[in-house]
Design a protein around this motif. Structure first.
Motif, PDB file in Angstrom:
ATOM      1  N   TYR A  64      51.728 -24.290  27.655  1.00 40.79           N
ATOM      2  CA  TYR A  64      51.447 -22.985  27.068  1.00 40.79           C
ATOM      3  C   TYR A  64      51.159 -23.114  25.567  1.00 40.79           C
ATOM      4  CZ  TYR A  64      52.795 -18.618  24.750  1.00 40.79           C
ATOM      5  OH  TYR A  64      52.853 -17.529  23.916  1.00 40.79           O
ATOM      6  N   VAL A  65      52.010 -23.845  24.840  1.00 46.01           N
ATOM      7  CA  VAL A  65      51.837 -23.992  23.396  1.00 46.01           C
ATOM      8  C   VAL A  65      50.545 -24.733  23.074  1.00 46.01           C
ATOM      9  CG1 VAL A  65      52.780 -25.085  21.311  1.00 46.01           C
ATOM     10  CG2 VAL A  65      54.278 -23.777  22.808  1.00 46.01           C
ATOM     11  N   ALA A  66      50.201 -25.736  23.873  1.00 43.22           N
ATOM     12  CA  ALA A  66      48.952 -26.468  23.646  1.00 43.22           C
ATOM     13  C   ALA A  66      47.767 -25.515  23.741  1.00 43.22           C
ATOM     14  CB  ALA A  66      48.811 -27.601  24.656  1.00 43.22           C
ATOM     15  N   GLY A  67      47.815 -24.584  24.672  1.00 43.40           N
ATOM     16  CA  GLY A  67      46.751 -23.588  24.800  1.00 43.40           C
ATOM     17  C   GLY A  67      46.695 -22.655  23.608  1.00 43.40           C
ATOM     18  N   LYS A  68      47.863 -22.298  23.061  1.00 45.71           N
ATOM     19  CA  LYS A  68      47.904 -21.432  21.874  1.00 45.71           C
ATOM     20  C   LYS A  68      47.322 -22.142  20.673  1.00 45.71           C
ATOM     21  CE  LYS A  68      51.426 -19.007  20.629  1.00 45.71           C
ATOM     22  NZ  LYS A  68      52.726 -18.403  20.332  1.00 45.71           N
ATOM     23  N   SER A  69      47.610 -23.418  20.549  1.00 48.50           N
ATOM     24  CA  SER A  69      47.140 -24.188  19.397  1.00 48.50           C
ATOM     25  C   SER A  69      45.632 -24.320  19.397  1.00 48.50           C
ATOM     26  CB  SER A  69      47.768 -25.586  19.407  1.00 48.50           C
ATOM     27  OG  SER A  69      49.165 -25.480  19.331  1.00 48.50           O
ATOM     28  N   ASP A  70      45.041 -24.358  20.589  1.00 45.39           N
ATOM     29  CA  ASP A  70      43.598 -24.552  20.714  1.00 45.39           C
ATOM     30  C   ASP A  70      42.800 -23.259  20.570  1.00 45.39           C
ATOM     31  OD1 ASP A  70      44.113 -27.210  21.151  1.00 45.39           O
ATOM     32  OD2 ASP A  70      43.993 -27.060  23.330  1.00 45.39           O
ATOM     33  N   THR A  71      43.474 -22.111  20.526  1.00 45.89           N
ATOM     34  CA  THR A  71      42.793 -20.830  20.475  1.00 45.89           C
ATOM     35  C   THR A  71      42.161 -20.619  19.100  1.00 45.89           C
ATOM     36  OG1 THR A  71      44.409 -19.926  22.013  1.00 45.89           O
ATOM     37  CG2 THR A  71      43.096 -18.341  20.782  1.00 45.89           C
ATOM     38  N   ALA A  72      40.886 -20.339  19.100  1.00 48.26           N
ATOM     39  CA  ALA A  72      40.170 -20.090  17.845  1.00 48.26           C
ATOM     40  C   ALA A  72      40.540 -18.705  17.320  1.00 48.26           C
ATOM     41  CB  ALA A  72      38.671 -20.179  18.078  1.00 48.26           C
ATOM     42  N   GLY A  73      40.615 -18.592  16.013  1.00 47.85           N
ATOM     43  CA  GLY A  73      40.940 -17.315  15.394  1.00 47.85           C
ATOM     44  C   GLY A  73      39.749 -16.380  15.393  1.00 47.85           C
ATOM     45  N   THR A  74      40.057 -15.102  15.150  1.00 48.88           N
ATOM     46  CA  THR A  74      39.009 -14.077  15.126  1.00 48.88           C
ATOM     47  C   THR A  74      38.460 -13.865  13.724  1.00 48.88           C
ATOM     48  OG1 THR A  74      40.590 -12.311  14.685  1.00 48.88           O
ATOM     49  CG2 THR A  74      40.130 -12.828  17.015  1.00 48.88           C
ATOM     50  N   GLY A  75      39.145 -14.429  12.735  1.00 49.07           N
ATOM     51  CA  GLY A  75      38.767 -14.176  11.351  1.00 49.07           C
ATOM     52  C   GLY A  75      39.666 -13.132  10.714  1.00 49.07           C
ATOM     53  N   ASP A  76      40.374 -12.370  11.517  1.00 54.81           N
ATOM     54  CA  ASP A  76      41.342 -11.391  11.036  1.00 54.81           C
ATOM     55  C   ASP A  76      42.736 -11.942  11.335  1.00 54.81           C
ATOM     56  OD1 ASP A  76      43.111  -9.312  10.576  1.00 54.81           O
ATOM     57  OD2 ASP A  76      41.987  -7.828  11.726  1.00 54.81           O
ATOM     58  N   PRO A  77      43.457 -12.411  10.316  1.00 57.76           N
ATOM     59  CA  PRO A  77      44.745 -13.047  10.572  1.00 57.76           C
ATOM     60  C   PRO A  77      45.788 -12.116  11.192  1.00 57.76           C
ATOM     61  CG  PRO A  77      44.400 -12.765   8.217  1.00 57.76           C
ATOM     62  CD  PRO A  77      43.118 -12.402   8.898  1.00 57.76           C
ATOM     63  N   VAL A  78      45.730 -10.841  10.887  1.00 56.71           N
ATOM     64  CA  VAL A  78      46.676  -9.894  11.489  1.00 56.71           C
ATOM     65  C   VAL A  78      46.361  -9.718  12.975  1.00 56.71           C
ATOM     66  CG1 VAL A  78      47.558  -7.528  11.455  1.00 56.71           C
ATOM     67  CG2 VAL A  78      47.139  -8.737   9.302  1.00 56.71           C
ATOM     68  N   ALA A  79      45.084  -9.620  13.313  1.00 54.81           N
ATOM     69  CA  ALA A  79      44.691  -9.520  14.718  1.00 54.81           C
ATOM     70  C   ALA A  79      45.081 -10.790  15.475  1.00 54.81           C
ATOM     71  CB  ALA A  79      43.189  -9.267  14.840  1.00 54.81           C
ATOM     72  N   ASP A  80      44.935 -11.949  14.820  1.00 56.51           N
ATOM     73  CA  ASP A  80      45.322 -13.206  15.455  1.00 56.51           C
ATOM     74  C   ASP A  80      46.826 -13.263  15.697  1.00 56.51           C
ATOM     75  OD1 ASP A  80      42.658 -13.925  15.351  1.00 56.51           O
ATOM     76  OD2 ASP A  80      42.905 -15.263  13.616  1.00 56.51           O
ATOM     77  N   LEU A  81      47.607 -12.790  14.722  1.00 56.98           N
ATOM     78  CA  LEU A  81      49.059 -12.750  14.884  1.00 56.98           C
ATOM     79  C   LEU A  81      49.434 -11.810  16.028  1.00 56.98           C
ATOM     80  CD1 LEU A  81      51.883 -13.573  13.861  1.00 56.98           C
ATOM     81  CD2 LEU A  81      51.751 -11.640  12.264  1.00 56.98           C
ATOM     82  N   ARG A  82      48.785 -10.672  16.076  1.00 54.47           N
ATOM     83  CA  ARG A  82      49.043  -9.704  17.147  1.00 54.47           C
ATOM     84  C   ARG A  82      48.679 -10.299  18.512  1.00 54.47           C
ATOM     85  NH1 ARG A  82      46.504  -5.442  15.165  1.00 54.47           N
ATOM     86  NH2 ARG A  82      48.403  -4.651  14.234  1.00 54.47           N
ATOM     87  N   ALA A  83      47.540 -10.990  18.584  1.00 54.87           N
ATOM     88  CA  ALA A  83      47.115 -11.616  19.843  1.00 54.87           C
ATOM     89  C   ALA A  83      48.112 -12.694  20.264  1.00 54.87           C
ATOM     90  CB  ALA A  83      45.716 -12.206  19.691  1.00 54.87           C
ATOM     91  N   GLY A  84      48.625 -13.441  19.282  1.00 49.02           N
ATOM     92  CA  GLY A  84      49.631 -14.459  19.590  1.00 49.02           C
ATOM     93  C   GLY A  84      50.902 -13.838  20.133  1.00 49.02           C
ATOM     94  N   TRP A  85      51.300 -12.716  19.547  1.00 43.82           N
ATOM     95  CA  TRP A  85      52.485 -11.981  20.030  1.00 43.82           C
ATOM     96  C   TRP A  85      52.257 -11.514  21.468  1.00 43.82           C
ATOM     97  CZ3 TRP A  85      57.419 -11.029  19.017  1.00 43.82           C
ATOM     98  CH2 TRP A  85      58.038  -9.966  19.666  1.00 43.82           C
ATOM     99  N   ASP A  86      51.102 -10.905  21.704  1.00 42.86           N
ATOM    100  CA  ASP A  86      50.790 -10.420  23.047  1.00 42.86           C
ATOM    101  C   ASP A  86      50.780 -11.569  24.064  1.00 42.86           C
ATOM    102  OD1 ASP A  86      50.583  -7.844  22.073  1.00 42.86           O
ATOM    103  OD2 ASP A  86      48.389  -7.845  22.011  1.00 42.86           O
ATOM    104  N   ALA A 117      55.546 -23.793  14.906  1.00 44.01           N
ATOM    105  CA  ALA A 117      54.532 -24.254  13.955  1.00 44.01           C
ATOM    106  C   ALA A 117      53.266 -23.405  14.063  1.00 44.01           C
ATOM    107  CB  ALA A 117      54.209 -25.730  14.191  1.00 44.01           C
ATOM    108  N   VAL A 118      52.891 -23.043  15.287  1.00 39.91           N
ATOM    109  CA  VAL A 118      51.727 -22.168  15.483  1.00 39.91           C
ATOM    110  C   VAL A 118      52.004 -20.811  14.833  1.00 39.91           C
ATOM    111  CG1 VAL A 118      50.342 -20.924  17.197  1.00 39.91           C
ATOM    112  CG2 VAL A 118      50.938 -23.330  17.593  1.00 39.91           C
ATOM    113  N   LEU A 119      53.196 -20.267  15.073  1.00 38.82           N
ATOM    114  CA  LEU A 119      53.573 -18.980  14.476  1.00 38.82           C
ATOM    115  C   LEU A 119      53.541 -19.060  12.949  1.00 38.82           C
ATOM    116  CD1 LEU A 119      54.698 -16.091  14.511  1.00 38.82           C
ATOM    117  CD2 LEU A 119      56.990 -17.104  14.722  1.00 38.82           C
ATOM    118  N   ARG A 120      54.126 -20.107  12.398  1.00 34.83           N
ATOM    119  CA  ARG A 120      54.140 -20.247  10.932  1.00 34.83           C
ATOM    120  C   ARG A 120      52.717 -20.334  10.371  1.00 34.83           C
ATOM    121  NH1 ARG A 120      58.559 -24.169  12.141  1.00 34.83           N
ATOM    122  NH2 ARG A 120      60.477 -22.965  11.882  1.00 34.83           N
ATOM    123  N   GLY A 121      51.844 -21.011  11.092  1.00 34.48           N
ATOM    124  CA  GLY A 121      50.444 -21.099  10.655  1.00 34.48           C
ATOM    125  C   GLY A 121      49.776 -19.743  10.646  1.00 34.48           C
ATOM    126  N   ARG A 122      50.051 -18.950  11.668  1.00 31.31           N
ATOM    127  CA  ARG A 122      49.459 -17.602  11.713  1.00 31.31           C
ATOM    128  C   ARG A 122      50.028 -16.718  10.614  1.00 31.31           C
ATOM    129  NH1 ARG A 122      48.676 -16.671  18.234  1.00 31.31           N
ATOM    130  NH2 ARG A 122      47.116 -18.317  18.408  1.00 31.31           N
TER     131      ARG A 122
END
Length: 144
Positions: A64-86, A117-122
């Motif tokens: 699961y975490v490997a899949g999260k790490s590979d996910t490209a961002g949208t350019g909006d860091p808040v939206a990316d954080l929200r997507a990670g939470w979801d 680490a993924v969360l901290r990066g976001r």
């Protein structure tokens, strides 16, 4: 079958039983039978049922975490954080038995550390965009 292949087969079989039937179904005897092995063979790989469950949780969460790490961002860091939470909530809902194993107080696995680490990066990207009102470590702690 190599030792590594046998261990992987045991962990994947236990993960399937956990996902389909819950933690109570994951007994040494049931896993061995489903994997086509004798129950004593599992003790060559795992000290006890808890060690097997730890390996299963680590296996599933690592994927699961490997899949999260590979996910490209949208350019909006808040939206990316929200997507990670979801996604994290979705993982917990889709894998309640595994999630239950991962949230044991005091248990910190390598996969959980990778997830943090993924969360901290976001969180860092939100801070870099000037959209964070608390220090980064506190934000990560609150979200976690």
């Amino acid at each position: 079958m190599t030792r590594t292949e046998a261990r992987e087969k045991i962990v994947e079989t236990a993960a399937r039983l956990l996902r389909e039937q819950g933690a109570a179904a994951v007994t040494v005897r049931a896993v061995a039978q489903a994997a086509g092995l004798q129950a004593p063979a599992l003790y060559r790989f795992f000290e006890d049922k808890d060690a097997l469950l730890d390996a299963v949780a680590e296996h599933v969460f690592t994927s699961y975490v490997a899949g999260k790490s590979d996910t490209a961002g949208t350019g909006d860091p808040v939206a990316d954080l929200r997507a990670g939470w979801d996604a994290h909530i979705g993982f917990g809902l889709a894998n309640p038995a595994v999630f239950g194993l991962l949230v044991v107080p005091g248990r910190v696995s390598p996969a959980a550390e990778a997830g943090l680490a993924v969360l901290r990066g976001r969180i860092h990207r939100v801070a870099a965009a000037g959209r964070l009102r608390v220090p980064e470590p506190r934000a990560a702690e609150l979200v976690h």
